[in-house]
Design a protein around this motif. Structure first.
Motif, short mmCIF file in Angstrom:
data_model
loop_
_atom_site.label_atom_id
_atom_site.label_comp_id
_atom_site.label_asym_id
_atom_site.label_seq_id
_atom_site.Cartn_x
_atom_site.Cartn_y
_atom_site.Cartn_z
N GLU A 1 0.81 -1.34 0.02
CA GLU A 1 0.00 -0.02 -0.06
C GLU A 1 0.88 1.28 0.14
N ALA A 2 1.90 1.32 0.76
CA ALA A 2 2.74 2.32 0.83
C ALA A 2 3.18 2.98 -0.37
N ALA A 3 3.75 1.71 -1.11
CA ALA A 3 4.68 2.08 -2.49
C ALA A 3 3.52 2.11 -3.76
N GLY A 4 2.36 1.74 -3.41
CA GLY A 4 1.38 1.86 -4.47
C GLY A 4 1.80 0.71 -5.44
N GLN A 5 2.13 -0.39 -5.20
CA GLN A 5 2.56 -1.40 -6.03
C GLN A 5 1.86 -2.75 -5.78
N HIS A 6 1.40 -3.40 -6.75
CA HIS A 6 0.90 -4.95 -6.85
C HIS A 6 1.50 -5.88 -7.60
N LEU A 7 1.13 -7.20 -7.06
CA LEU A 7 1.63 -8.40 -7.60
C LEU A 7 0.48 -9.23 -7.74
N VAL A 8 0.22 -9.74 -8.87
CA VAL A 8 -0.93 -10.49 -9.01
C VAL A 8 -0.47 -11.85 -9.85
N LEU A 9 -0.84 -12.99 -9.02
CA LEU A 9 -0.42 -14.53 -9.60
C LEU A 9 -1.69 -15.11 -10.28
N THR A 10 -1.86 -15.51 -11.31
CA THR A 10 -2.88 -16.37 -11.74
C THR A 10 -2.63 -17.68 -12.27
N PRO A 11 -2.48 -18.48 -11.12
CA PRO A 11 -2.10 -19.90 -11.81
C PRO A 11 -2.81 -20.70 -12.79
N PRO A 12 -4.19 -20.41 -12.98
CA PRO A 12 -4.85 -21.18 -14.19
C PRO A 12 -4.24 -20.75 -15.44
N LEU A 13 -3.71 -19.40 -15.44
CA LEU A 13 -3.27 -19.17 -16.92
C LEU A 13 -1.78 -19.18 -16.79
N GLY A 14 -1.21 -19.27 -15.76
CA GLY A 14 0.36 -19.40 -15.63
C GLY A 14 0.71 -17.87 -16.00
N VAL A 15 0.15 -16.73 -15.42
CA VAL A 15 0.57 -15.42 -15.50
C VAL A 15 0.89 -14.76 -14.16
N VAL A 16 1.75 -14.06 -14.35
CA VAL A 16 2.17 -12.87 -13.29
C VAL A 16 1.99 -11.61 -13.80
N SER A 17 1.16 -10.74 -13.01
CA SER A 17 1.15 -9.37 -13.28
C SER A 17 1.53 -8.34 -12.15
N ARG A 18 2.10 -7.28 -12.89
CA ARG A 18 3.01 -6.44 -11.68
C ARG A 18 2.28 -4.91 -12.22
N ILE A 19 1.73 -4.38 -11.20
CA ILE A 19 1.18 -3.05 -11.11
C ILE A 19 1.78 -1.89 -10.44
N LYS A 20 2.06 -0.77 -11.04
CA LYS A 20 2.71 0.30 -10.42
C LYS A 20 1.89 1.65 -10.59
N GLU B 1 3.07 7.93 -13.07
CA GLU B 1 3.22 7.02 -14.23
C GLU B 1 2.86 5.65 -14.23
N PRO B 2 1.62 5.24 -13.99
CA PRO B 2 1.14 4.09 -13.96
C PRO B 2 1.48 3.26 -14.82
N ARG B 3 1.53 1.81 -14.34
CA ARG B 3 2.03 0.87 -15.49
C ARG B 3 1.65 -0.43 -15.03
N THR B 4 1.14 -1.25 -15.97
CA THR B 4 0.60 -2.83 -15.74
C THR B 4 1.43 -3.49 -16.73
N GLU B 5 2.12 -4.69 -16.37
CA GLU B 5 2.53 -5.39 -17.29
C GLU B 5 2.34 -7.00 -16.91
N HIS B 6 2.32 -7.81 -17.88
CA HIS B 6 2.13 -9.34 -17.85
C HIS B 6 3.09 -10.24 -18.35
N LEU B 7 3.68 -11.30 -17.49
CA LEU B 7 4.36 -12.32 -17.89
C LEU B 7 3.86 -13.60 -18.02
N LYS B 8 4.16 -14.47 -19.05
CA LYS B 8 3.78 -15.82 -18.99
C LYS B 8 4.89 -16.66 -18.58
N VAL B 9 4.59 -17.60 -17.45
CA VAL B 9 5.60 -18.51 -16.83
C VAL B 9 5.15 -19.94 -17.75
#
Length: 217
Positions: free
Chosen positions: A53-72, A76-84
């Motif tokens: 909360e203090a940094a305004g950053q998030h990490l989201v794991l979605t196991p069924p899709l094998g996806v990692v998402s990071r949010i800032k 300058e907000p930014r959201t990115e996704h990674l397939k594992v």
């Protein structure tokens, strides 16, 4: 021993898709990771999220899709996704987040701003990622990242081996990124020796690559 957070303890919120929230105060990244690992393994959910909360950053794991998402968040907000490729790659991304936040995941893999891009064929994802690399410094960093994930230096110190013991059907997106970067850098690719796994890529050592790989070893 993990370096304590300063200032600390640090506050995180763990959530799942069904709204099962847990607030955690952790003295260091290892303590935060252990708490989240227990949270992750103790529930059945399609999504698991960490909020700093203090940094305004998030990490989201979605196991069924094998996806990692990071949010800032922020100016300058930014959201990115990674397939594992494998489920066991999900939790390590959480440790990187607890250690260095959003930026700690910079070199975790091939990030895309559009979630739909992850549905492309692995070869297309790799080629698209390689196309975003426009400088020698960026290319060296990416090549070293790929090597550090599954490579080694041969005993004669003449070659860097990528995708050690992996077959050709493994690491398709990473290989599709690596090969054009090898060409871009003018590195010399050589034939793998007899008996090597079909997916291995052998490259003759280069001072630029040696210096960067040493940072990742």
């Amino acid at each position: 021993m993990a370096r304590p957070y300063d200032p600390g303890p640090k506050q995180f919120v763990f959530t799942t898709g069904d709204g099962d929230d847990e607030r955690v105060a952790a003295a260091d990244a290892q303590e935060a990771y252990m708490a989240f690992s227990a949270f992750f393994r103790g529930r059945e959910s399609d999504t698991y999220a960490v909020e700093d909360e203090a940094a305004g950053q998030h990490l989201v794991l979605t196991p069924p899709l094998g996806v990692v998402s990071r949010i800032k968040e922020g100016d300058e907000p930014r959201t990115e996704h990674l397939k594992v490729a494998r489920a066991n790659r999900l939790l390590p991304s959480a440790m990187l987040f607890f250690e260095h936040g959003y930026a700690g995941l910079d070199h975790a893999g091939q990030w895309f701003t559009d979630l739909a891009d992850l549905n492309a064929a692995p070869e297309d994802r790799g080629a698209a990622r390689a196309a975003t690399v426009t400088t020698e410094a960026e290319a060296i960093t990416e090549v070293a990242r790929i090597w550090a994930d599954s490579g080694y230096v041969d005993p004669t110190d003449q070659f860097y081996i990528f995708f050690d013991s992996h077959e050709l059907d493994d690491d398709r997106a990473e290989r599709a990124e690596l090969l054009p970067l090898i060409e871009f850098l003018g590195l010399e690719r050589v034939d793998a020796p007899a008996g090597a796994a079909s997916g291995e890529v052998w490259v003759r050592t280069d001072p630029r690559l040696a210096a960067e790989c040493a940072r990742w070893a």
